[in-house]
Write an enzyme that holds these catalytic residues in place. Structure first.
Site, PDB file in Angstrom:
ATOM      1  N   ALA A  41     -29.419   1.474  -7.285  1.00  0.00           N
ATOM      2  CA  ALA A  41     -29.158   0.072  -7.655  1.00  0.00           C
ATOM      3  C   ALA A  41     -27.644  -0.120  -7.568  1.00  0.00           C
ATOM      4  O   ALA A  41     -26.920   0.055  -8.546  1.00  0.00           O
ATOM      5  CB  ALA A  41     -29.664  -0.195  -9.054  1.00  0.00           C
TER       6      ALA A  41
ATOM      7  N   GLY B 225     -22.050  -1.940 -15.111  1.00  0.00           N
ATOM      8  CA  GLY B 225     -23.123  -1.088 -14.573  1.00  0.00           C
ATOM      9  C   GLY B 225     -24.444  -1.829 -14.593  1.00  0.00           C
ATOM     10  O   GLY B 225     -24.473  -3.054 -14.704  1.00  0.00           O
ATOM     11  N   ASN B 226     -25.539  -1.117 -14.462  1.00  0.00           N
ATOM     12  CA  ASN B 226     -26.858  -1.741 -14.576  1.00  0.00           C
ATOM     13  C   ASN B 226     -27.825  -0.729 -15.192  1.00  0.00           C
ATOM     14  O   ASN B 226     -27.426   0.400 -15.485  1.00  0.00           O
ATOM     15  CB  ASN B 226     -27.340  -2.257 -13.216  1.00  0.00           C
ATOM     16  CG  ASN B 226     -27.467  -1.148 -12.211  1.00  0.00           C
ATOM     17  OD1 ASN B 226     -28.264  -0.238 -12.369  1.00  0.00           O
ATOM     18  ND2 ASN B 226     -26.641  -1.190 -11.163  1.00  0.00           N
ATOM     19  N   GLN B 227     -29.061  -1.146 -15.374  1.00  0.00           N
ATOM     20  CA  GLN B 227     -29.988  -0.328 -16.174  1.00  0.00           C
ATOM     21  C   GLN B 227     -30.725   0.749 -15.384  1.00  0.00           C
ATOM     22  O   GLN B 227     -31.622   1.390 -15.919  1.00  0.00           O
ATOM     23  CB  GLN B 227     -31.021  -1.241 -16.810  1.00  0.00           C
ATOM     24  CG  GLN B 227     -30.419  -2.162 -17.829  1.00  0.00           C
ATOM     25  CD  GLN B 227     -31.516  -2.832 -18.635  1.00  0.00           C
ATOM     26  OE1 GLN B 227     -32.475  -2.184 -19.042  1.00  0.00           O
ATOM     27  NE2 GLN B 227     -31.400  -4.114 -18.826  1.00  0.00           N
TER      28      GLN B 227
END
Ligand code: CTP
Length: 411
Positions: free
Chosen positions: A285, A217-219
């Site tokens: 994102a 995943g990402n932030q």
């Protein structure tokens, strides 16, 4: 002097952050505003009325009557006079009373009397801020159209660290300036959305599964995309919000939330909804790569190094750019670390966008989990408008105003 001629009531409540109200007054006065201060009795324990009266060049009100001559301090007159009421700092106690209509001090009677828009900048300890009672007060206040200037996250007077710090006076003033600019846009240039518009917005990260319990995943927190959706809905637009896994929520009646997990899921939903929309803002994102295979069973720990193969995900924005019709508007985000504007301009052209919102990781306070953001909006002719650091709601208002002006041109 961006607030020349504006009449502002500043409500100050009992909070350590009351010292910041002195700076706030100075900045407001410097921008040309006339400021009148009303304090709760407890606020006077934190900062003296003399300080605030001197800085605002107006006497400070706190009691219903003047103890010297019995003169009544009219909250009704103040309420009619003001162009904006801002309560900063707003304690949990005052917000709860505002939400319930309790008016046992002059600040609260003034709040109930004002006819102008209201802004509230909360300040409190992190546990007070996240208590359901406080969250509920804020929901009630927001539902009545009061604008919350979200507190920031950081060191608190208690020594703890978390969300609850009153936003810095500079940022509050930026919010006030954009608020009045937005009002001017709406009133003077009709910079509002034409009737019956529908906009697709994406938000949050995607989670690309490795096995049943792990993912890449990402932030991204989703706050920016949700703020854009809320701003659009507030301006009467119907919103389809395709959201990756996030903890933020919206209950706005004009927002239909479609939850997805993966880039593939987001791709399918975007392709389904975009043809029926007038515009799309891709704030999500989206992962650029996903594992080639997802293990059906949880991977066991081993002692050797381990690698797995990844394949590119579909570039959703690029696909939407290919099917975009002439009357549709398509916007994306670019998060760059170097050659920022140049790279963003390339993305805008490659993806056939009508504008791209650039945010930089270089700016402190403009990262994923921050409450603030600093953007530039770049147009197809290469021109860029740089905006100051603002809360994500303030940034959303700028993006949505830009979209509104493009829609009006196309209408
Ligand atoms: N985006 C998308 N589909 C993807 C990846 C990104 O639609 N698979 C969208 C994002 O929502 C954003 C824009 O493309 O609006 C730019 O995303 P970004 O990650 O900055 O750009 P990329 O094109 O992925 O390029 P790079 O990561 O190499 O900078």
């Amino acid at each position: 002097m961006q607030l020349q001629g504006k009449k502002i009531i500043l409500g100050v409540t009992g909070s350590i952050a009351a010292y910041k109200s002195a700076f706030l007054i100075r900045l407001l006065v410097k921008e040309g505003a006339t400021v009148k201060v009303v304090m709760t009795p407890l606020a006077k324990e934190f900062i003296t009325p003399v300080t605030l009266a001197t800085l605002s060049c107006n006497s400070v009100l706190s009691d219903f009557f003047s103890y010297d001559d019995g003169q009544w301090n009219s909250h009704v007159e103040m309420g009619i006079w003001a162009d904006l009421f801002i309560c900063a700092p707003a304690s949990a106690n005052t917000m709860a009373k505002m939400a319930q209509g309790i008016c046992d001090n002059l600040l609260l009677t003034t709040y109930l009397s004002v006819r102008c828009p209201v802004m509230i900048a909360p300040a409190m300890d992190l546990d007070m801020f996240r208590h359901p009672a406080t969250l509920n007060s804020m929901e009630i206040l927001k539902s009545r159209g009061n604008i919350i200037v979200e507190p920031s996250t950081g060191e608190l007077a208690s020594g703890l660290s978390g969300k609850g710090r009153m936003e810095e006076p500079e940022i509050i003033v930026d919010n006030i300036i954009s608020f009045f600019a937005g009002q001017a846009d709406t009133k003077n240039t009709g910079n509002n959305f034409p009737e019956g518009k529908k906009v697709l917005v994406t938000a949050g990260p995607t989670h690309e599964p490795i096995d049943p319990v792990r993912y890449i995943g990402n932030q991204s927190s989703g706050k920016m995309g949700y703020a854009i959706a809320e701003e659009l809905a507030e301006r009467g637009v119907e919103v389809i919000l395709v959201s990756g896994p996030v903890s933020v929520e919206t209950r706005h009646q004009r927002i239909k939330v479609i939850k997805v997990k993966t880039a593939a899921g987001m791709h399918d939903e975007c392709l389904k909804w975009f043809p029926g929309c007038n515009a799309c803002i891709m704030a999500a994102a989206v992962a650029d790569y996903t594992p080639v295979t997802t293990e059906s069973r949880k991977l066991k720990r081993g002692s050797d190094n381990f690698s797995f193969e990844m394949k590119p995900t579909p570039d959703i924005l690029r696909e939407l750019g290919k099917i975009k019709k002439t009357d549709q508007i398509l916007a994306g985000f670019a998060l760059e670390t170097d050659n920022e504007k140049e790279n963003a301009r390339k993305k805008l052209h490659n993806k056939n966008l009508d504008f791209i919102v650039l945010n930089s990781l270089q700016d402190e306070g403009a990262c994923f989990h921050s409450e603030t953001n600093k953007i530039s909006i770049i147009s197809p002719d290469g021109s860029a408008v740089d905006y100051p650091m603002k809360t994500k709601a303030g940034v959303a208002a700028d993006i949505v105003s830009h979209l509104a002006s493009l829609m009006i041109q196309k209408a």
